[in-house]
Design a protein around this motif. Sequence first.
Motif, PDB file in Angstrom:
ATOM      1  N   VAL A 127       9.055 -14.850   1.011  1.00 41.34           N
ATOM      2  CA  VAL A 127       8.712 -13.502   0.555  1.00 41.34           C
ATOM      3  C   VAL A 127       7.439 -13.505  -0.290  1.00 41.34           C
ATOM      4  N   ASN A 128       7.167 -14.574  -1.014  1.00 44.21           N
ATOM      5  CA  ASN A 128       5.919 -14.650  -1.782  1.00 44.21           C
ATOM      6  C   ASN A 128       4.703 -14.743  -0.856  1.00 44.21           C
ATOM      7  N   GLN A 129       4.842 -15.526   0.214  1.00 44.91           N
ATOM      8  CA  GLN A 129       3.766 -15.586   1.200  1.00 44.91           C
ATOM      9  C   GLN A 129       3.556 -14.222   1.852  1.00 44.91           C
ATOM     10  N   SER A 130       4.669 -13.525   2.141  1.00 37.84           N
ATOM     11  CA  SER A 130       4.574 -12.197   2.745  1.00 37.84           C
ATOM     12  C   SER A 130       3.929 -11.202   1.803  1.00 37.84           C
ATOM     13  N   MET A 131       4.223 -11.351   0.497  1.00 40.32           N
ATOM     14  CA  MET A 131       3.606 -10.466  -0.488  1.00 40.32           C
ATOM     15  C   MET A 131       2.092 -10.641  -0.509  1.00 40.32           C
ATOM     16  N   GLU A 132       1.631 -11.862  -0.456  1.00 41.77           N
ATOM     17  CA  GLU A 132       0.190 -12.124  -0.426  1.00 41.77           C
ATOM     18  C   GLU A 132      -0.449 -11.517   0.821  1.00 41.77           C
ATOM     19  N   GLU A 133       0.232 -11.670   1.950  1.00 39.71           N
ATOM     20  CA  GLU A 133      -0.308 -11.110   3.191  1.00 39.71           C
ATOM     21  C   GLU A 133      -0.367  -9.593   3.118  1.00 39.71           C
ATOM     22  N   LEU A 134       0.681  -8.959   2.560  1.00 34.36           N
ATOM     23  CA  LEU A 134       0.694  -7.500   2.459  1.00 34.36           C
ATOM     24  C   LEU A 134      -0.462  -6.999   1.608  1.00 34.36           C
ATOM     25  N   ILE A 135      -0.721  -7.664   0.474  1.00 31.83           N
ATOM     26  CA  ILE A 135      -1.806  -7.233  -0.421  1.00 31.83           C
ATOM     27  C   ILE A 135      -3.154  -7.321   0.290  1.00 31.83           C
ATOM     28  N   LYS A 136      -3.358  -8.396   1.048  1.00 28.83           N
ATOM     29  CA  LYS A 136      -4.612  -8.522   1.803  1.00 28.83           C
ATOM     30  C   LYS A 136      -4.712  -7.438   2.878  1.00 28.83           C
ATOM     31  N   MET A 137      -3.603  -7.220   3.585  1.00 32.27           N
ATOM     32  CA  MET A 137      -3.611  -6.203   4.644  1.00 32.27           C
ATOM     33  C   MET A 137      -3.866  -4.807   4.073  1.00 32.27           C
ATOM     34  N   ALA A 138      -3.393  -4.556   2.838  1.00 32.97           N
ATOM     35  CA  ALA A 138      -3.537  -3.230   2.245  1.00 32.97           C
ATOM     36  C   ALA A 138      -4.927  -2.989   1.682  1.00 32.97           C
ATOM     37  N   THR A 139      -5.618  -4.048   1.294  1.00 35.39           N
ATOM     38  CA  THR A 139      -6.915  -3.890   0.606  1.00 35.39           C
ATOM     39  C   THR A 139      -8.126  -4.259   1.454  1.00 35.39           C
ATOM     40  N   ALA A 140      -7.923  -5.013   2.523  1.00 36.90           N
ATOM     41  CA  ALA A 140      -9.065  -5.499   3.318  1.00 36.90           C
ATOM     42  C   ALA A 140      -9.699  -4.373   4.127  1.00 36.90           C
ATOM     43  N   GLY A 141     -10.977  -4.520   4.377  1.00 39.51           N
ATOM     44  CA  GLY A 141     -11.686  -3.585   5.248  1.00 39.51           C
ATOM     45  C   GLY A 141     -12.057  -4.272   6.553  1.00 39.51           C
ATOM     46  N   GLU A 142     -13.269  -4.003   7.024  1.00 39.24           N
ATOM     47  CA  GLU A 142     -13.722  -4.676   8.240  1.00 39.24           C
ATOM     48  C   GLU A 142     -14.004  -6.145   7.930  1.00 39.24           C
ATOM     49  N   PRO A 143     -13.822  -7.063   8.848  1.00 41.44           N
ATOM     50  CA  PRO A 143     -13.500  -6.847  10.265  1.00 41.44           C
ATOM     51  C   PRO A 143     -11.986  -6.807  10.554  1.00 41.44           C
ATOM     52  N   LEU A 144     -11.136  -6.918   9.490  1.00 40.06           N
ATOM     53  CA  LEU A 144      -9.696  -6.920   9.755  1.00 40.06           C
ATOM     54  C   LEU A 144      -9.236  -5.558  10.268  1.00 40.06           C
ATOM     55  N   TRP A 145      -9.741  -4.477   9.653  1.00 40.21           N
ATOM     56  CA  TRP A 145      -9.397  -3.129  10.088  1.00 40.21           C
ATOM     57  C   TRP A 145     -10.673  -2.437  10.560  1.00 40.21           C
ATOM     58  N   ILE A 146     -10.615  -1.823  11.712  1.00 37.81           N
ATOM     59  CA  ILE A 146     -11.758  -1.109  12.274  1.00 37.81           C
ATOM     60  C   ILE A 146     -11.340   0.338  12.513  1.00 37.81           C
ATOM     61  N   ARG A 147     -12.139   1.289  12.045  1.00 35.29           N
ATOM     62  CA  ARG A 147     -11.790   2.700  12.192  1.00 35.29           C
ATOM     63  C   ARG A 147     -12.252   3.232  13.547  1.00 35.29           C
ATOM     64  N   SER A 148     -11.343   3.897  14.231  1.00 36.34           N
ATOM     65  CA  SER A 148     -11.652   4.459  15.541  1.00 36.34           C
ATOM     66  C   SER A 148     -12.563   5.676  15.401  1.00 36.34           C
ATOM     67  N   VAL A 149     -13.600   5.702  16.205  1.00 38.25           N
ATOM     68  CA  VAL A 149     -14.535   6.832  16.169  1.00 38.25           C
ATOM     69  C   VAL A 149     -13.873   8.087  16.728  1.00 38.25           C
ATOM     70  N   GLU A 150     -13.038   7.935  17.742  1.00 37.89           N
ATOM     71  CA  GLU A 150     -12.445   9.082  18.418  1.00 37.89           C
ATOM     72  C   GLU A 150     -11.308   9.710  17.618  1.00 37.89           C
ATOM     73  N   THR A 151     -10.409   8.892  17.120  1.00 38.88           N
ATOM     74  CA  THR A 151      -9.220   9.430  16.452  1.00 38.88           C
ATOM     75  C   THR A 151      -9.297   9.374  14.941  1.00 38.88           C
ATOM     76  N   GLY A 152     -10.196   8.569  14.381  1.00 38.33           N
ATOM     77  CA  GLY A 152     -10.279   8.427  12.939  1.00 38.33           C
ATOM     78  C   GLY A 152      -9.225   7.502  12.360  1.00 38.33           C
ATOM     79  N   ARG A 153      -8.362   6.957  13.184  1.00 32.67           N
ATOM     80  CA  ARG A 153      -7.318   6.051  12.713  1.00 32.67           C
ATOM     81  C   ARG A 153      -7.847   4.625  12.609  1.00 32.67           C
ATOM     82  N   GLU A 154      -7.268   3.873  11.665  1.00 31.58           N
ATOM     83  CA  GLU A 154      -7.637   2.474  11.516  1.00 31.58           C
ATOM     84  C   GLU A 154      -6.878   1.626  12.536  1.00 31.58           C
TER      85      GLU A 154
END
Length: 765
Positions: free
Chosen positions: A282-309
Amino acid sequence: MGVDMSNTPPNSRTKDYFASPALSLSLAGIFRDAGKAAAAAAAAVNTEVEEGDEGSSGGGGGGGGSGRKDDTALEISSENSGPARSRSDDDFEAEGEEDDGDGDKSKKKKRKKYHRHTAEQIREMEALFKESPHPDEKQRQQLSKQLGLAPRQVKFWFQNRRTQIKAIQERHENSLLKSEIDRLRDENKALREQINKSCCPNCGTATVSKDPTITTEEQQLRIENAKLKAEVEKLKATIRKYPPGTASPSSSSVGNDQETRSSLEFYTGIFGLEKSRIMEIVNQSMEELIKMATAGEPLWIRSVETGREILNYDEYLKEFAVENPTKGPKRSIEASREVGVVFVDLSRLVQSFVDVNQWKEMFPFMISKAATVDVISNGEGDNKNGAVQLMFAELQMLTPMVPTREVYFVRYCKQLNAEQWAVVDVSIDKVEENIDASLVKCRKRPSGCIIEDKSNGHCKVTWVEHLECQKSTVHTMYRTIVNSGLAFGARHWMATLQLQCERLVFFMATNVPMKDSSGVATLAGRKSILKLAQRMTWSFCRAIAASSYNTWTKVSSKTGEDIRIASRKNLNDPGEPLGVILCAVSSVWLPVCPHVLFDFLRDETHRNEWDIITSGGSVESTMANLAKGQDRGNAVSIQTVNSKENSMWILQDCCTNAYESTVVYAPVDIAGMQSVMTGCDSSNLAVLPSGFSILPDGIESRPLVITSRPEEKNSEGGSLLTVAFQILTNSSPAAKLTMESVDSVNTLISCTLKNIKTCLQCEEG
């Protein structure tokens, strides 16, 4: 008596099984039955057999007691069961049965005369007994002539012989059972000693054992226990399906304890995983969640058409060193992220994640069942900082056409700093390996939310939802919205959370204007009405989904739509009418924007255009219109409808957010509703809700035109409308569902859908 121990569950050696009083009761029952058989056999030695018709109550041997069959006529004790001498070798002949002239036979004592069979007679009867233990009348007549005995003497001998054989067999079986019980007791004692050795006597925490086979054996026993109980759950579910019309009582008619049951309520721990290993995961999962919640590109890319990440999955595998599974059934990955502000205190929001019942109430549209299966850590302090618990949830959509998703996960709630909390959910492989594969079709990769406290009772929530699901066939109508991840994604969770938090704020507020609510004069009355509306909507959500609460049968409507029906019996829940309740649901696609469809259905001035139950009557007045959110569509109203037959009051609850909308309504008892409006308790007011669920169809594209005029900025897409009606078919719970009721509700849905399509000019859609 014979008990077959070959089918004794292999898990009968588990700690939980022997710790319960069930074993002691079972052993006591076995010994009691054995004792009764021995006592009856011993008593048979002194039993005299009186002549009489077979099966009568006149004789202990000839009739075998009142109402007993001839093969249980007399039991022989072990002292007289040898081949040389037995009670069955004798026959009895009654004397003094002549009428004494007074006709009073009950006062006339009967004397018995004993007759001893010869060795030749016994030998001949034994020979026939081996061939036919139940000789017919012709065989008995022939044997009686051959041996010089009365037919009744032959009949009694065979009856007693059959009982003698039965008694011998029972004594043998009892002896085998006794030895099996002794063996189980010894095995139980050994298992208890092993378990005690592997646990700390003070706190019960597992310790390191010198013998590694102990942990393995206990783990295997728990696995077998879980599998067997899973089979029991499946059988129970099958039994509830048959016969049609006799479904189990409504889930609303059972207590809160039964509400929270999951299909894995039998689960008794995390197999083979120590607490230290769970905390590491669960501690490893917590670290992953924090990164997933705060990271930008290139991990998350915003769609031009729908505006969704959109999650860059290749980057995700590289960032977190996740092995891409190649074995097992094909799975689809659903990942989404959403950020929003909610009107709620930080402590209250965190508590709603720690307490499973509050969590289920916070997301009534999405969660049909939820349970805390095991608690690994209670956390520290009043806010339960560091709480870790194994949980089960059944996720739903508000339609029976999309199967529910059952997911098992460990939830970890941790305070990051004075103003931030994190809640992470993650499925653990070790747990799922020991669960029936048919139940595990969805698992969570590190998902959850980061909650940041803002001023004035606001919180910023960053929600990450990351699911791995087995690919399954979805109805064509819902394929886009499910496969795109919208149905169970972060946007849906966030929109529902914002809606429910707003509802809480408006419920507690004392300065909400009530100028449109002439019939509600007090805050107590307002709260009582809002509670009733909330209960009505929750009942509606549970009644129309694909949860195992309901057993759906598919029928065709008169206009071609598929209709699914389910019946239940309400035996004692005062919140619903008592009797047989029929629920019918149909889902259709309409080429209309969701907000347009919602505004049409909630508007009381349009009710007479689609609601055929009002018999053409119109809404004369709205006695109450209580806001429960910033959007004016989030409101509870009490409408007065005057039709040709009579007048009625309708309670209507409307909910809308960025993802879905519902319009739920029910006719209510006028006297009962007047009492609720004054502030009285509404829990005993029976309501049977019907209504609509509205979802986007999931088709998102670029605007059709580029313009600055807002009225021209439409995009393609329609609505997924689910229509549900619930009717009381019979006020007696013992009644059965009739085809006439099914035809009536079929007509009701067909006409309602036709009226809606006509009014919105989309008959050809």
